[in-house]
Design a protein around this motif. Structure first.
Motif, PDB file in Angstrom:
ATOM      1  N   PRO A 125       0.825  -1.215   0.000  1.00  0.00           N
ATOM      2  CA  PRO A 125       0.000   0.000   0.000  1.00  0.00           C
ATOM      3  C   PRO A 125       0.855   1.259   0.000  1.00  0.00           C
ATOM      4  CG  PRO A 125       0.134  -0.892   2.210  1.00  0.00           C
ATOM      5  CD  PRO A 125       0.866  -1.864   1.319  1.00  0.00           C
ATOM      6  N   ASP A 181      -1.922   0.816   6.518  1.00  0.00           N
ATOM      7  CA  ASP A 181      -2.841  -0.220   6.047  1.00  0.00           C
ATOM      8  C   ASP A 181      -2.352  -1.621   6.408  1.00  0.00           C
ATOM      9  OD1 ASP A 181      -4.325   1.809   4.990  1.00  0.00           O
ATOM     10  OD2 ASP A 181      -3.980   1.292   2.882  1.00  0.00           O
ATOM     11  N   TYR A 219      -7.244  -7.304  -4.765  1.00  0.00           N
ATOM     12  CA  TYR A 219      -7.438  -5.856  -4.728  1.00  0.00           C
ATOM     13  C   TYR A 219      -6.410  -5.297  -3.749  1.00  0.00           C
ATOM     14  CZ  TYR A 219     -12.067  -6.166  -7.036  1.00  0.00           C
ATOM     15  OH  TYR A 219     -13.088  -6.367  -7.925  1.00  0.00           O
ATOM     16  N   PRO A 220      -6.246  -3.973  -3.678  1.00  0.00           N
ATOM     17  CA  PRO A 220      -5.413  -3.406  -2.609  1.00  0.00           C
ATOM     18  C   PRO A 220      -5.925  -3.823  -1.235  1.00  0.00           C
ATOM     19  CG  PRO A 220      -5.864  -1.755  -4.294  1.00  0.00           C
ATOM     20  CD  PRO A 220      -6.721  -2.944  -4.620  1.00  0.00           C
ATOM     21  N   ARG A 270      -6.969  -2.221   1.208  1.00  0.00           N
ATOM     22  CA  ARG A 270      -8.192  -1.528   1.619  1.00  0.00           C
ATOM     23  C   ARG A 270      -9.415  -2.005   0.845  1.00  0.00           C
ATOM     24  NH1 ARG A 270      -8.501   2.645   4.869  1.00  0.00           N
ATOM     25  NH2 ARG A 270      -6.565   3.472   5.739  1.00  0.00           N
ATOM     26  N   GLN A 317     -11.221  -2.575  -3.396  1.00  0.00           N
ATOM     27  CA  GLN A 317     -11.294  -1.972  -4.729  1.00  0.00           C
ATOM     28  C   GLN A 317     -11.562  -0.479  -4.552  1.00  0.00           C
ATOM     29  OE1 GLN A 317     -12.752  -0.367  -7.136  1.00  0.00           O
ATOM     30  NE2 GLN A 317     -12.750  -1.502  -9.049  1.00  0.00           N
ATOM     31  N   GLU A 318     -10.574   0.321  -4.912  1.00  0.00           N
ATOM     32  CA  GLU A 318     -10.576   1.731  -4.525  1.00  0.00           C
ATOM     33  C   GLU A 318     -11.701   2.530  -5.165  1.00  0.00           C
ATOM     34  OE1 GLU A 318      -6.568   2.715  -5.509  1.00  0.00           O
ATOM     35  OE2 GLU A 318      -5.790   2.029  -3.569  1.00  0.00           O
ATOM     36  N   ASN A 319     -12.013   2.277  -6.427  1.00  0.00           N
ATOM     37  CA  ASN A 319     -13.086   3.026  -7.085  1.00  0.00           C
ATOM     38  C   ASN A 319     -14.438   2.734  -6.435  1.00  0.00           C
ATOM     39  OD1 ASN A 319     -11.242   4.129  -8.825  1.00  0.00           O
ATOM     40  ND2 ASN A 319     -11.702   2.741 -10.514  1.00  0.00           N
ATOM     41  N   LEU A 328     -14.828   1.807  -3.287  1.00  0.00           N
ATOM     42  CA  LEU A 328     -14.807   2.462  -1.986  1.00  0.00           C
ATOM     43  C   LEU A 328     -15.190   3.927  -2.111  1.00  0.00           C
ATOM     44  CD1 LEU A 328     -11.566   0.924  -0.414  1.00  0.00           C
ATOM     45  CD2 LEU A 328     -13.920   0.507   0.304  1.00  0.00           C
ATOM     46  N   ALA A 329     -14.678   4.588  -3.161  1.00  0.00           N
ATOM     47  CA  ALA A 329     -15.018   5.995  -3.393  1.00  0.00           C
ATOM     48  C   ALA A 329     -16.500   6.174  -3.701  1.00  0.00           C
ATOM     49  CB  ALA A 329     -14.172   6.550  -4.530  1.00  0.00           C
ATOM     50  N   ASN A 349     -15.305  -5.643   0.886  1.00  0.00           N
ATOM     51  CA  ASN A 349     -14.496  -4.597   0.261  1.00  0.00           C
ATOM     52  C   ASN A 349     -14.049  -3.610   1.333  1.00  0.00           C
ATOM     53  OD1 ASN A 349     -13.294  -3.661  -2.171  1.00  0.00           O
ATOM     54  ND2 ASN A 349     -14.727  -1.927  -2.179  1.00  0.00           N
TER      55      ASN A 349
END
Length: 388
Positions: A48, A53, A299-300, A302, A304-306, A308-309, A349
């Motif tokens: 990360p 994290d 995924y990272p 944290r 799947q970042e998109n 999460l946003a 997620n």
């Protein structure tokens, strides 16, 4: 005591012990047993940007993908990603610098015994992995493996044979002849690569491989093989998911099959849930044995970042995948005629996924010893067996 409470107790105890240096390794092991912290190992994630994290993930170890890619347009107009030697060598050196600069948090995973040391020292062991053997530029006779040796010297311990499409070593899951998914075998040079990996005690990963390549690899390898991240085709009939015979062969080899978090390959249900993930784990354990099933992310840490946003709004988040998905549907690749409606399981997620899977397995009445296997000990076993 809840998993979260156990983790807090463990961290508090370890910090106190480290500060006072009152106990040696044996005392630390005994102290860890008192906290009842389950071993958590993930089959695939990344380093990360924010190293806090690592602690938040609660992972004791994980396979860490350090691949660096070049975007390649296929002759049919679709996109693939090639791992080149120069790009991956720069990437693994950068990853080493990060790990070495943060010894209180991370430690390089060189052999399977390092996991126990990471637990004792409240660190996370990372085992470097590359998704695709394109970066290994061996001569056509397979007599020179200087690139493989250079990667091994930099800490590479897991090599995936292909990524989606085949290469000169192996067949890929998404190889296609315009009518149906092909099932390309392990190539002659691929057999030599398997022998070279066995000789170097490196772990062979058949994620993204064609079923025939995976089966051939099991036969060719003298060590257990893994699929670091995947799902069961008997639940979702897609080329990227593995037939029962592949899962069974991996289990029979003494290897491990990590179930990942990409929900469009986990369930065809319109709304994915954590129960769908447990169903996949159960299927892999039923086919390959309880010593085969394990956790993977892909995924990272944290998530799947998109998504999460977007607060895990799958209806919006799935849109980023559809252009690629439709291009494969146009090629008649198995399963891509079914348009997905989701990309993640919202409950998973999150950086706290391991505890949530642990709780879900308990709810599904899995005994503690099986939860131990799925959440970490299966990965630990195969890493100790191969990375010596």
């Amino acid at each position: 005591m809840t998993n979260k409470a156990c983790d807090r107790t463990r961290r508090h105890l370890l910090k106190g012990l480290a500060a006072t240096s009152l106990l040696g390794p044996l005392g630390l092991s005994q102290a860890l047993a008192v906290t009842n912290k389950r071993l958590y190992i993930d089959g695939l994630s990344f380093l990360p940007n924010n190293l806090t994290d690592i602690r938040a993930s609660k992972l004791d170890a994980y396979l860490c993908d350090i691949s660096a890619i070049e975007t390649i347009e296929q002759t049919d107009g679709t996109i693939n990603y090639k791992r080149t030697f120069d790009a991956c060598m720069a990437s693994i050196k950068k990853a080493n610098n990060i790990v070495n600069a943060n010894p209180s948090i991370l430690m390089p995973g060189g052999n399977g015994q390092d996991i126990a040391q990471a637990v004792e020292q409240a660190r996370t062991a990372v085992y470097f992995q590359i998704q695709g053997a394109d970066c290994i530029e061996a001569d056509s006779d397979g007599n020179s493996w200087s690139h493989l040796d250079q990667f091994h010297q930099q800490g590479l311990r897991v090599l995936q044979l292909t990524h989606h499409y085949g290469n000169r070593f192996a067949g890929g899951a998404l190889d296609n002849d315009g009518h149906k998914s092909l099932n390309k075998p392990l190539m002659g040079l691929g057999h030599k690569l398997i022998a070279a990996l066995n000789q170097r005690n490196m772990l062979i990963d058949v994620s993204h491989s064609s079923p025939q390549t995976a089966l051939d690899t099991v036969k060719a390898s003298t060590s257990p093989i893994i699929q670091s991240h995947g799902a069961a085709r008997s639940i979702v009939n897609n080329a990227r998911c593995s037939p029962d015979e592949v899962i069974r062969a991996i289990g029979d080899s003494g290897g491990v099959f990590g179930v990942f978090m990409m929900s469009f390959w986990l369930t065809n249900n319109p709304v994915p849930t954590i129960e769908d993930y447990i169903k996949q784990l159960s299927k892999v354990a039923h086919i390959g044995g309880v010593d085969c099933a394990a956790i993977a992310n892909d995924y990272p840490l944290r998530g799947q970042e998109n998504l999460l946003a977007l607060s895990n709004n799958n209806a919006e988040g799935i849109k980023e995948y559809l252009l690629w998905w439709h291009s494969l549907a146009a090629k008649n690749v198995l399963g891509f005629d079914h348009e997905p409606t989701h990309a993640v399981i919202p409950e998973l997620n999150t950086i706290d996924r391991m505890s949530r899977i642990d709780d879900a397995l308990a709810k599904a009445r899995y005994k503690s010893t099986d939860r131990d296997r799925f959440l970490g000990k299966n990965w630990q076993r195969v890493l100790k067996k191969v990375l010596v």
